[in-house]
Design an enzyme around this catalytic site. Structure first.
Site, short mmCIF file in Angstrom:
data_model
loop_
_atom_site.label_atom_id
_atom_site.label_comp_id
_atom_site.label_asym_id
_atom_site.label_seq_id
_atom_site.Cartn_x
_atom_site.Cartn_y
_atom_site.Cartn_z
N HIS A 26 -11.04 -38.50 0.92
CA HIS A 26 -10.20 -37.96 2.00
C HIS A 26 -10.12 -38.96 3.16
CE1 HIS A 26 -11.78 -34.03 0.28
NE2 HIS A 26 -10.47 -33.85 0.22
N GLN B 68 -4.11 -40.03 -5.35
CA GLN B 68 -3.68 -40.18 -6.74
C GLN B 68 -4.57 -39.40 -7.71
OE1 GLN B 68 -1.26 -41.37 -8.46
NE2 GLN B 68 -2.24 -41.45 -10.46
#
Length: 283
Positions: free
Chosen positions: A37, A148
């Site tokens: 994150h 991703q």
């Protein structure tokens, strides 16, 4: 760093920033932040002048027997991490703030949500696209960054943005891994030590796929077979799917021409983990 749980505050802050010519970057999260994150926040900082992070465990993207109640939460820790990264605004709303009345309007992307994770988590992506559409309307960001690791989610959100003309650029961020190769995930916290070790089989199987690709193998079935073989060699691993698809359209590939996404989902014990290999595309 400003922290708020109110939509009206976010709107006012963003309006002010836009009036002063700032480019707004958004990183939507469900909290319990890890290095993956934080890498999204850093990428957002590179591409914008004002970085906002949302922290919201979205109930409508969890199925009836999934881990909504169990999903890890630690807002205090998240805020410390974000402050350290130089985040400008954190929006951490309650469920009541995001869904004040019965939700009768949803956003649904067809077809590409019916395969991979979508085939096993009915309604999941409708929950994702609905909340992300709401966040885009609340923040009106210029750019938004998604990891991703959730490759299908990225493809679905890109399609929603394209189809509904959201004025936002979607930036795809590479997978961040632990030093031993395990893809970072908030759900890794569920794994006991034995399962944590067994979970390495996901990244190992993708390494084998990469080896085949580097050696010139282009037959998708050969690659899928190899990945399955490696995954099945781990007794604690129960394979849900192994697919080879085009990263944008998620269409199944039989032969790899240029770009490909090798996507896998497995249960290690009771914990569902996903991972993927993106081939032929630099991000």
């Amino acid at each position: 760093m400003i922290v708020t749980d109110k939509i009206s505050n976010v709107r006012n802050i963003i309006k002010e920033q836009k009036l002063s010519g700032k480019k707004i970057g958004l990183v939507p999260t469900m909290g319990y932040l890890h290095e993956g994150h934080l890498s999204l926040v850093r990428i957002a900082k590179k591409h914008s002048d004002f970085v906002a992070v949302s922290i919201f465990v979205n109930p409508i993207q969890f199925g009836p027997n999934e881990d909504f109640d169990r999903y890890p939460r630690d807002l205090e820790r998240d805020l410390k991490l974000l402050e350290k990264e130089g985040c400008d605004l954190v929006f951490a709303p309650s469920v009541e703030e995001m869904y004040p009345s019965e939700l009768l309007t949803t956003v649904n992307v067809d077809k590409i949500t019916e395969k991979l994770c979508g085939a096993f988590r009915p309604g999941h992506f409708k929950g994702v696209t609905t909340v992300v559409a709401k966040l885009f309307n609340i923040f009106t960001p210029d750019i938004a960054v998604f990891g991703q690791k959730d490759a299908q989610q990225v493809a679905v959100i890109k399609k929603m943005v394209e189809d509904l003309n959201f004025p936002v650029e979607i930036i795809k961020a590479p997978i961040v891994r632990e030093s031993d190769g395990l893809a970072m995930s908030s759900r890794n916290v569920y794994l006991n030590p034995e399962e944590r070790k067994a979970a390495l089989i996901l990244s190992k199987s993708l390494k084998e796929a990469e080896k085949l690709l580097l050696n010139g193998e282009r037959n998708a079935n050969t690659i899928i077979k190899k990945v399955n073989e490696v995954l099945n060699s781990e007794p604690l691993c129960k394979v849900q799917y192994v697919s080879c698809v085009h990263p944008d359209t998620l269409e199944d590939l039989t032969y790899i021409k240029d770009k490909a996404l090798i996507a896998i989902a497995c249960f290690i014990g009771t914990t569902r983990l996903i991972d993927n290999l993106l081939w032929g595309e630099n991000i």
